[in-house]
Design a protein around this motif. Structure first.
Motif, PDB file in Angstrom:
ATOM      1  N   ALA A  29       0.827  -1.205   0.000  1.00 40.37           N
ATOM      2  CA  ALA A  29       0.000   0.000   0.000  1.00 40.37           C
ATOM      3  C   ALA A  29       0.863   1.257   0.000  1.00 40.37           C
ATOM      4  CB  ALA A  29      -0.937  -0.008   1.208  1.00 40.37           C
ATOM      5  N   LEU A  30       1.936   1.264   0.801  1.00 39.26           N
ATOM      6  CA  LEU A  30       2.853   2.406   0.814  1.00 39.26           C
ATOM      7  C   LEU A  30       3.551   2.579  -0.529  1.00 39.26           C
ATOM      8  CD1 LEU A  30       4.413   2.071   4.367  1.00 39.26           C
ATOM      9  CD2 LEU A  30       2.840   3.832   3.558  1.00 39.26           C
ATOM     10  N   LEU A  31       3.903   1.475  -1.169  1.00 35.73           N
ATOM     11  CA  LEU A  31       4.536   1.539  -2.483  1.00 35.73           C
ATOM     12  C   LEU A  31       3.599   2.172  -3.502  1.00 35.73           C
ATOM     13  CD1 LEU A  31       6.902   0.668  -4.377  1.00 35.73           C
ATOM     14  CD2 LEU A  31       5.597  -1.419  -4.776  1.00 35.73           C
ATOM     15  N   ILE A  32       2.338   1.783  -3.503  1.00 34.42           N
ATOM     16  CA  ILE A  32       1.363   2.345  -4.434  1.00 34.42           C
ATOM     17  C   ILE A  32       1.188   3.842  -4.189  1.00 34.42           C
ATOM     18  CG2 ILE A  32      -1.076   2.287  -5.112  1.00 34.42           C
ATOM     19  CD1 ILE A  32       0.552  -0.044  -6.185  1.00 34.42           C
ATOM     20  N   LEU A  33       1.075   4.246  -2.915  1.00 34.37           N
ATOM     21  CA  LEU A  33       0.946   5.670  -2.593  1.00 34.37           C
ATOM     22  C   LEU A  33       2.163   6.466  -3.049  1.00 34.37           C
ATOM     23  CD1 LEU A  33      -0.680   5.567   0.944  1.00 34.37           C
ATOM     24  CD2 LEU A  33      -1.707   6.400  -1.172  1.00 34.37           C
ATOM     25  N   ALA A  34       3.341   5.913  -2.876  1.00 36.78           N
ATOM     26  CA  ALA A  34       4.555   6.599  -3.303  1.00 36.78           C
ATOM     27  C   ALA A  34       4.582   6.751  -4.821  1.00 36.78           C
ATOM     28  CB  ALA A  34       5.781   5.831  -2.819  1.00 36.78           C
ATOM     29  N   LEU A  35       4.195   5.723  -5.540  1.00 40.39           N
ATOM     30  CA  LEU A  35       4.183   5.803  -7.008  1.00 40.39           C
ATOM     31  C   LEU A  35       3.159   6.821  -7.503  1.00 40.39           C
ATOM     32  CD1 LEU A  35       4.548   2.032  -7.970  1.00 40.39           C
ATOM     33  CD2 LEU A  35       6.244   3.852  -8.205  1.00 40.39           C
ATOM     34  N   ILE A  36       2.008   6.881  -6.871  1.00 43.81           N
ATOM     35  CA  ILE A  36       0.989   7.845  -7.281  1.00 43.81           C
ATOM     36  C   ILE A  36       1.452   9.262  -6.998  1.00 43.81           C
ATOM     37  CG2 ILE A  36      -1.338   8.690  -6.740  1.00 43.81           C
ATOM     38  CD1 ILE A  36      -2.180   5.777  -6.398  1.00 43.81           C
ATOM     39  N   SER A  37       2.047   9.480  -5.836  1.00 45.42           N
ATOM     40  CA  SER A  37       2.487  10.837  -5.495  1.00 45.42           C
ATOM     41  C   SER A  37       3.631  11.299  -6.385  1.00 45.42           C
ATOM     42  CB  SER A  37       2.880  10.920  -4.030  1.00 45.42           C
ATOM     43  OG  SER A  37       4.026  10.138  -3.793  1.00 45.42           O
ATOM     44  N   MET A  38       4.471  10.388  -6.846  1.00 50.76           N
ATOM     45  CA  MET A  38       5.556  10.770  -7.738  1.00 50.76           C
ATOM     46  C   MET A  38       5.032  11.109  -9.130  1.00 50.76           C
ATOM     47  SD  MET A  38       8.555   8.102  -6.538  1.00 50.76           S
ATOM     48  CE  MET A  38       8.913   7.717  -8.201  1.00 50.76           C
ATOM     49  N   GLY A  39       3.888  10.575  -9.509  1.00 47.15           N
ATOM     50  CA  GLY A  39       3.351  10.826 -10.838  1.00 47.15           C
ATOM     51  C   GLY A  39       2.623  12.149 -10.974  1.00 47.15           C
ATOM     52  N   VAL A  40       2.269  12.811  -9.872  1.00 48.41           N
ATOM     53  CA  VAL A  40       1.552  14.086  -9.918  1.00 48.41           C
ATOM     54  C   VAL A  40       2.568  15.209  -9.839  1.00 48.41           C
ATOM     55  CG1 VAL A  40      -0.160  15.536  -8.758  1.00 48.41           C
ATOM     56  CG2 VAL A  40      -0.440  13.057  -8.809  1.00 48.41           C
TER      57      VAL A  40
END
Length: 144
Positions: A29-40
């Motif tokens: 879950a933390l990995l997914i959140l990190a990937l989403i935040s890096m994409g914005v």
């Protein structure tokens, strides 16, 4: 005398498995959140200044000019006791409207829904909104 437990009966092994599964789910879950935040992308100063420069101050003069240039004005129609009126309370016909005009039909609040549907088909406008008359309009209409 020692009791030997089978592997599926050993609760210690099951508890450690559950903890490992929970930790891996949290990490995912933390990995997914990190990937989403890096994409914005972060909003840069240039973008915000550009957005501020495109803001148009809305004044009455601007809206009047837009109405004149568009050629389509907002028209109000009042339906009271079987008759149609304009905003000056002059009697008008139901079929005298241009189908492309934006119309607001004001009706009595106690009008049955079947009558409202009949009025909607009678006016035949693609841009028709329906509202109810307030007490001020009703008192003016009663004076007629």
């Amino acid at each position: 005398m020692a009791i030997k437990l089978k592997e599926h009966e050993n609760s210690t092994t099951q508890a450690l498995t559950e903890v490992a599964l929970a930790l891996s789910m949290a990490f995912f879950a933390l990995l997914i959140l990190a990937l989403i935040s890096m994409g914005v992308p972060a909003e840069s100063k240039q973008v915000s200044e550009l957005a501020k420069s495109k803001i148009i101050e809305v004044t009455k003069e601007n809206t009047d000019k837009e109405k004149q240039t568009k050629g389509e004005a907002l028209k109000y129609v009042i339906y009271y006791h079987g008759l149609f009126y304009d905003t000056d309370l002059n009697s008008i016909k139901a079929n005298s409207f241009n189908p492309q005009d934006k119309l607001i039909l004001a009706i009595e609040s106690n009008l049955p829904i079947s009558k409202v549907i009949t009025l909607k088909t009678q006016i035949n406008s693609s841009n028709l909104s329906i509202t109810t008359l307030n007490e001020q309009w009703l008192s003016r209409l009663e004076e007629i």
